[in-house]
Design a protein around this motif. Structure first.
Motif, PDB file in Angstrom:
ATOM      1  N   ASN A  49     -26.584 -69.058  53.911  1.00 12.38           N
ATOM      2  CA  ASN A  49     -27.678 -69.891  53.053  1.00 12.38           C
ATOM      3  C   ASN A  49     -28.905 -69.331  52.987  1.00 12.38           C
ATOM      4  N   ALA A  50     -29.640 -69.382  51.678  1.00 12.97           N
ATOM      5  CA  ALA A  50     -30.952 -69.386  51.696  1.00 12.97           C
ATOM      6  C   ALA A  50     -31.807 -70.433  51.958  1.00 12.97           C
ATOM      7  N   VAL A  51     -33.015 -70.368  52.669  1.00 10.70           N
ATOM      8  CA  VAL A  51     -33.974 -71.727  52.842  1.00 10.70           C
ATOM      9  C   VAL A  51     -35.344 -71.194  52.059  1.00 10.70           C
ATOM     10  N   ILE A  52     -35.528 -72.224  51.002  1.00  4.03           N
ATOM     11  CA  ILE A  52     -36.597 -71.822  50.214  1.00  4.03           C
ATOM     12  C   ILE A  52     -37.770 -72.690  50.530  1.00  4.03           C
TER      13      ILE A  52
ATOM     14  N   LEU B 274     -36.088 -76.135  49.947  1.00  3.84           N
ATOM     15  CA  LEU B 274     -34.888 -76.262  49.070  1.00  3.84           C
ATOM     16  C   LEU B 274     -33.833 -75.357  49.846  1.00  3.84           C
ATOM     17  N   VAL B 275     -32.632 -76.234  50.501  1.00  3.16           N
ATOM     18  CA  VAL B 275     -31.519 -75.396  51.245  1.00  3.16           C
ATOM     19  C   VAL B 275     -30.723 -75.058  50.129  1.00  3.16           C
ATOM     20  N   LEU B 276     -30.354 -73.681  49.886  1.00  2.00           N
ATOM     21  CA  LEU B 276     -29.344 -73.166  48.768  1.00  2.00           C
ATOM     22  C   LEU B 276     -28.189 -72.937  49.512  1.00  2.00           C
ATOM     23  N   VAL B 277     -27.331 -73.753  49.439  1.00  2.00           N
ATOM     24  CA  VAL B 277     -26.068 -73.468  50.039  1.00  2.00           C
ATOM     25  C   VAL B 277     -25.003 -72.405  49.381  1.00  2.00           C
TER      26      VAL B 277
END
Lengths: 402, 402
Positions: free
Chosen positions: B311-314, B200-203
């Motif tokens: 951005n966070a990548v999960i 999941l890319v949290l933009v």
């Protein structure tokens, strides 16, 4: 009536300072003795602005050891308090047995009442345990007639308390003995050495309670490989450079090492698993502000350092204080009209140039900083001779005013 | 009319993926050849969600090399673009001279027109240079009939682009030669290896433009002693552990190494002087959220990683995606009613238990995250066979629709 006189408590009151590390202590190699994984260096802050006051009373009539902190009775069985009480009594007994006439032999078997207050709000988030344990140990030593090296005992109350046992610029030499006998504080230079050096504590509005330093450093020692490297390979050289910068009163060198060391400490917190964050968006803004200010002038005029809490501590030279305070106030517009924004040593007001504001070029961040405490380097613990200043009455209980 | 036919451009269109590093690349030992100070490992993201498409046309009639990026003509003389063009042409010439019949010998002297677009907004702050240079090199190679190892050329466009030359799980072996010939990407496992792994890319809504990675890593190499230690003493072992975790599909091991490596990368940024901050208060909240979520379940179900941007990548496994999306949406309440909050692979909706919300116990942070892109590991660069997909018309200029 000698009996009656002996029931009257012996009362001693002392004060001790807060210190701010410029080479940080983070991580213990021995939890019980509080032995650090690296040496550290601090500046003792002036007690006119920040201090702990402690009164210790002893009397044959006291039934048990008791302690009141900031007006509230606390649990005397706290292991670190017990360590300090035990070690001071052991030292007094040893000196008495060695024939030291200054040791109060009768008082040694008496119970103590301890009362301690800070002259700054606990809510300010200033590490009060260093000043607190330094003051406790210093006052107990006076009561029992113990003199000489006491930083090793203060260290067992709170690691950084050992550095509050001296004024000016103080190093805590990590030592290498297993029993910690060589893990002691030592004055590098007295507070008179660098009178131009000025210190601003930017009291930040904390959003949430950060991870405590005791458990934080435990987790860091267990999980951060960068902390291990820092302690073994970075700090030894940095201590030499920092002591040299202090001795030479080389502000740019002192300032840059201070900033680098603060950043590296917080880097090891981030390398901890789970990571620990002490720097907030306010801290980031202070850091940007300082670097942009220095860049604007093409020289290092100001430095920041952050401990395990939200406050920033700023170092600068006297000639820049006024402008820096204006800059902080501009980029952290306070809630009030600025009347109470600055406490402590007086700071003259001067208008801020538009050129400097543009040069810094940050968006102001409202309400990030509650107020500034303006101070400088100061002396170590002191005895308060005036008996009206005692925090305990002759009945051994806290005065009503506390 | 053979003459006429030769004037008609040869057109090839390819796509290439974005990749996200789980062992981070930060710091070059050679700026020109783009040789890193440590090896790194990434997961290639699926092109159904994130990809670059590049069309290259060559024709005898073209007067000069030209490039259009996301609809705008850009300067072809950019040194890194020139490196890639030069290296592909050199390789083609070498193969032709070695007698390789697949090399298009006539086209070698022709100028190229290049047109490239991303299927995701540049404003999303996703590192598009990796996909961009991978796609450029892959497409040029097809045009000139060059096959085989191309990651060494992509690396000279943008370091991490070499990893976008393969699908699945890819390592960039740092190599030790001065000429960089052994600094190449290699597939560790194909994307089919671990189908349950989800990304999941949290933009995030970026507040300000962060320090660019090229200059950031230069400053880090010059000033951070922790980065040097990380590259020399931490990453080699971590690469072995990470490859092992990927091969065994051991999610907790993979997740913990991923989080630790992200944190350590950001720690070295903080140890840089002046310090570099890529983690914002939104990032801190994501990090807390992930650790609290895992703690709630007593197992590592989810991991975060952050590059040199907001951005966070999960990472998580398929069975937890639905709940994690709900958790993110709860603790980062979006502006809209949530309709457009999730893009990409479909995510089923399930109500969030009050127990889990309480267990996490964070204050929701409004508007921190714009939207989530739900994706998974995907393949490396592909040729697009359908000529209607070309971004350049037969006149060698971008189609109007680009």
């Amino acid at each position: 009536m000698p009996e009656n006189n002996m029931d009257k408590p012996k009362i001693v009151t002392c004060t001790a300072p807060v210190n701010i590390a410029v080479v940080k202590y983070w991580g213990k190699r021995n939890e019980e003795l509080i032995l650090p994984i690296n040496s550290s260096l601090s500046v003792t802050l002036h007690q006119d602005q920040l201090k702990t006051t402690t009164t210790v009373a002893t009397s044959r009539s006291f039934q048990e050891d008791r302690i009141w902190l900031n007006g509230k009775e606390e649990d005397i069985t706290h292991p670190r308090l017990q360590s300090c009480l035990r070690e001071i009594r052991r030292l007094a007994r040893k000196r008495r047995n060695d024939g030291d006439p200054s040791v109060d032999s009768t008082g040694l078997s008496h119970k103590v009442h301890i009362c301690s207050v800070n002259n700054f709000p606990t809510a300010a988030g200033l590490a009060s345990s260093a000043a607190g344990f330094a003051c406790l140990v210093y006052t107990l030593a006076r009561v029992f007639g113990v003199e000489g090296e006491l930083s090793g005992i203060a260290r067992q109350g709170s690691g950084s308390a050992c550095r509050s046992m001296y004024g000016g610029f103080v190093q805590w030499i990590m030592g290498d003995k297993d029993d910690g006998k060589d893990s002691l504080a030592q004055q590098v230079e007295p507070q008179t050495h660098w009178p131009e050096l000025r210190i601003l504590v930017l009291v930040a509005s904390a959003e949430r309670k950060p991870v405590g330093s005791t458990s934080g450093m435990q987790t860091s020692v267990q999980t951060s490989c960068l902390l291990k490297h820092r302690a073994q390979s970075v700090v030894p050289e940095r201590m030499v450079e920092m002591i040299d910068a202090v001795r030479r009163k080389d502000f740019p060198a002192f300032a840059e090492l201070t900033m680098k060391d603060s950043n590296q400490f917080h880097a090891t917190c981030l390398d901890t698993y789970p990571p620990i964050f002490y720097l907030s968006s306010v801290s980031h803004q202070v850091i940007s502000l300082v670097h942009r200010y220095n860049k604007h002038y093409g020289e290092t005029r100001v430095a920041y350092t952050f401990d395990a809490g939200p406050n920033a501590v700023i170092f600068t030279l006297e000639q820049h204080v006024s402008e820096i305070v204006q800059v902080v106030q501009h980029f952290f517009p306070p809630d009030t009209n600025g009347e109470d924004f600055i406490k402590g040593l007086p700071v003259s007001r001067a208008p801020l140039s538009e050129e400097l504001k543009r040069g810094i070029g940050l968006e102001p961040m409202a309400k990030g900083i509650n107020y500034i405490i303006s101070t400088k380097a100061g002396p170590g613990p002191c005895v308060v001779e005036d008996p009206t200043q005692h925090l305990l009455s002759s009945d051994g209980l806290p005065k009503k005013t506390v």
